[in-house]
Write a protein that holds these residues in place. Structure first.
Motif, PDB file in Angstrom:
ATOM      1  N   LYS A 162      19.595  37.992 -50.097  1.00  0.00           N
ATOM      2  CA  LYS A 162      18.522  38.971 -49.918  1.00  0.00           C
ATOM      3  C   LYS A 162      18.717  40.161 -50.859  1.00  0.00           C
ATOM      4  O   LYS A 162      17.758  40.702 -51.415  1.00  0.00           O
ATOM      5  CB  LYS A 162      18.470  39.434 -48.465  1.00  0.00           C
ATOM      6  CG  LYS A 162      18.017  38.354 -47.492  1.00  0.00           C
ATOM      7  CD  LYS A 162      17.895  38.898 -46.089  1.00  0.00           C
ATOM      8  CE  LYS A 162      17.651  37.759 -45.089  1.00  0.00           C
ATOM      9  NZ  LYS A 162      16.412  37.018 -45.363  1.00  0.00           N
ATOM     10  N   LYS A 163      19.976  40.576 -51.027  1.00  0.00           N
ATOM     11  CA  LYS A 163      20.247  41.677 -51.955  1.00  0.00           C
ATOM     12  C   LYS A 163      19.931  41.273 -53.391  1.00  0.00           C
ATOM     13  O   LYS A 163      19.442  42.088 -54.178  1.00  0.00           O
ATOM     14  CB  LYS A 163      21.708  42.113 -51.835  1.00  0.00           C
ATOM     15  CG  LYS A 163      22.015  42.879 -50.554  1.00  0.00           C
ATOM     16  CD  LYS A 163      23.459  43.360 -50.523  1.00  0.00           C
ATOM     17  CE  LYS A 163      23.721  44.200 -49.278  1.00  0.00           C
ATOM     18  NZ  LYS A 163      25.123  44.689 -49.241  1.00  0.00           N
ATOM     19  N   ALA A 164      20.199  40.006 -53.722  1.00  0.00           N
ATOM     20  CA  ALA A 164      19.888  39.521 -55.065  1.00  0.00           C
ATOM     21  C   ALA A 164      18.376  39.496 -55.289  1.00  0.00           C
ATOM     22  O   ALA A 164      17.878  39.865 -56.362  1.00  0.00           O
ATOM     23  CB  ALA A 164      20.469  38.125 -55.278  1.00  0.00           C
ATOM     24  N   VAL A 165      17.623  39.074 -54.257  1.00  0.00           N
ATOM     25  CA  VAL A 165      16.153  39.072 -54.352  1.00  0.00           C
ATOM     26  C   VAL A 165      15.642  40.495 -54.547  1.00  0.00           C
ATOM     27  O   VAL A 165      14.756  40.757 -55.365  1.00  0.00           O
ATOM     28  CB  VAL A 165      15.534  38.441 -53.093  1.00  0.00           C
ATOM     29  CG1 VAL A 165      14.025  38.678 -53.051  1.00  0.00           C
ATOM     30  CG2 VAL A 165      15.814  36.945 -53.058  1.00  0.00           C
ATOM     31  N   MET A 166      16.211  41.440 -53.793  1.00  0.00           N
ATOM     32  CA  MET A 166      15.830  42.847 -53.945  1.00  0.00           C
ATOM     33  C   MET A 166      16.110  43.341 -55.357  1.00  0.00           C
ATOM     34  O   MET A 166      15.287  44.036 -55.962  1.00  0.00           O
ATOM     35  CB  MET A 166      16.588  43.717 -52.942  1.00  0.00           C
ATOM     36  CG  MET A 166      15.976  43.794 -51.574  1.00  0.00           C
ATOM     37  SD  MET A 166      16.628  45.204 -50.644  1.00  0.00           S
ATOM     38  CE  MET A 166      15.841  46.555 -51.491  1.00  0.00           C
ATOM     39  N   ALA A 167      17.277  42.984 -55.883  1.00  0.00           N
ATOM     40  CA  ALA A 167      17.668  43.459 -57.211  1.00  0.00           C
ATOM     41  C   ALA A 167      16.757  42.893 -58.287  1.00  0.00           C
ATOM     42  O   ALA A 167      16.243  43.635 -59.136  1.00  0.00           O
ATOM     43  CB  ALA A 167      19.125  43.071 -57.492  1.00  0.00           C
ATOM     44  N   VAL A 168      16.522  41.581 -58.259  1.00  0.00           N
ATOM     45  CA  VAL A 168      15.719  40.946 -59.307  1.00  0.00           C
ATOM     46  C   VAL A 168      14.257  41.395 -59.218  1.00  0.00           C
ATOM     47  O   VAL A 168      13.637  41.730 -60.238  1.00  0.00           O
ATOM     48  CB  VAL A 168      15.820  39.405 -59.213  1.00  0.00           C
ATOM     49  CG1 VAL A 168      14.857  38.746 -60.189  1.00  0.00           C
ATOM     50  CG2 VAL A 168      17.250  38.954 -59.503  1.00  0.00           C
ATOM     51  N   SER A 169      13.698  41.423 -58.009  1.00  0.00           N
ATOM     52  CA  SER A 169      12.308  41.863 -57.863  1.00  0.00           C
ATOM     53  C   SER A 169      12.168  43.333 -58.258  1.00  0.00           C
ATOM     54  O   SER A 169      11.167  43.738 -58.861  1.00  0.00           O
ATOM     55  CB  SER A 169      11.815  41.649 -56.430  1.00  0.00           C
ATOM     56  OG  SER A 169      12.621  42.363 -55.500  1.00  0.00           O
ATOM     57  N   GLY A 170      13.184  44.134 -57.940  1.00  0.00           N
ATOM     58  CA  GLY A 170      13.158  45.541 -58.342  1.00  0.00           C
ATOM     59  C   GLY A 170      13.181  45.702 -59.847  1.00  0.00           C
ATOM     60  O   GLY A 170      12.485  46.561 -60.400  1.00  0.00           O
ATOM     61  N   LEU A 171      13.970  44.891 -60.536  1.00  0.00           N
ATOM     62  CA  LEU A 171      14.035  44.970 -61.998  1.00  0.00           C
ATOM     63  C   LEU A 171      12.714  44.534 -62.635  1.00  0.00           C
ATOM     64  O   LEU A 171      12.303  45.086 -63.661  1.00  0.00           O
ATOM     65  CB  LEU A 171      15.193  44.110 -62.514  1.00  0.00           C
ATOM     66  CG  LEU A 171      16.596  44.643 -62.188  1.00  0.00           C
ATOM     67  CD1 LEU A 171      17.667  43.642 -62.617  1.00  0.00           C
ATOM     68  CD2 LEU A 171      16.835  45.998 -62.853  1.00  0.00           C
ATOM     69  N   VAL A 172      12.051  43.533 -62.035  1.00  0.00           N
ATOM     70  CA  VAL A 172      10.723  43.124 -62.533  1.00  0.00           C
ATOM     71  C   VAL A 172       9.739  44.288 -62.430  1.00  0.00           C
ATOM     72  O   VAL A 172       9.006  44.597 -63.376  1.00  0.00           O
ATOM     73  CB  VAL A 172      10.199  41.906 -61.741  1.00  0.00           C
ATOM     74  CG1 VAL A 172       8.727  41.632 -62.073  1.00  0.00           C
ATOM     75  CG2 VAL A 172      11.034  40.670 -62.050  1.00  0.00           C
TER      76      VAL A 172
END
Length: 234
Positions: free
Chosen positions: A24-34
């Protein structure tokens, strides 16, 4: 051999990753960078308004013809919108679920707040709520023109002016952009930790970079309403 029941079937790798805190943290990080990449490009596009109506309106038209003739009119713009909506939803859902998971893990709150907790950290969740509400307002204001009473369809430059000639348009936008700066500052540093980029030797540089990006984004976006209020954009 009896067929396995749905409850006993092994989860897919993607489901297993999503169910984990790290996932979930990885999803947050990648979506945030997008979303961050989009915001940087969007800010630079917004600043074209300082070059006058012809340049800004021309830029807005170019966005709608992006990808032609391979893509039809506005197709690229809609692709960008779909990716952004998916990123916002993924970011929000993972943030909410992580928050709930954290609350269940710590049913009794801290007696004293941790001293190292910054203002941006403590207001991260509220910042997300403010930005979510602002996105709705922003779309109604400058995309559908629903709340922009003096809007002229097909005239983006004039519509921006109309928005920032109202006190409430200025207040909503500036407050949201200040929240954005704080959100990006904390979120960018957190994403670096989640993606394994952080270390004791790099933490200071990463914090400085996150602060700089947050400040530049907030200042770049706020420059537009300030330009209209001061008559620089006219």
């Amino acid at each position: 051999m009896a067929l396995a029941t749905r409850a006993n079937r092994p989860h897919s790798t993607a489901r297993t990753l999503w169910d984990s805190t790290v996932g979930k943290k990885a999803v947050m990080a990648v979506s945030g960078l997008v979303m961050l990449l989009y915001l940087l490009v969007h800010m630079l596009g917004n600043l074209k308004i300082f070059f006058g109506a012809n340049d800004y309106n021309g830029y807005a038209h170019w966005l709608r013809t992006l990808g032609e003739p391979a893509l039809h009119y506005q197709w690229a713009l809609w692709i960008i919108r779909v990716v952004l909506v998916a990123s916002v939803v993924a970011h929000g859902v993972s943030a909410y679920q992580l928050s709930r998971r954290d609350a269940r893990a710590r049913p009794v709150g801290y007696v004293h707040r941790r001293a190292r907790s910054s203002y941006a950290t403590r207001t991260m969740r509220w910042g997300g709520v403010i930005l979510a509400l602002f996105i709705v307002w922003h779309l109604l204001d400058l995309t559908t023109l629903t709340v922009n009473r003096n809007a002229e369809p097909g005239h983006p430059y004039q519509n921006v002016e109309a928005t920032f000639h109202t006190w409430y348009g200025d207040v909503i936008y500036i407050v949201a952009m200040l929240a954005l700066g704080l959100h990006v500052r904390h979120g960018l540093w957190s994403a670096a930790q989640t993606l394994g980029l952080g270390s004791r030797s790099r933490d200071r540089a990463l914090r400085a970079a996150a602060t700089t990006v947050g400040f530049v984004l907030a200042a770049g976006f706020i420059a537009v309403p300030v330009g209209v209020m001061t008559g620089t954009i006219n």
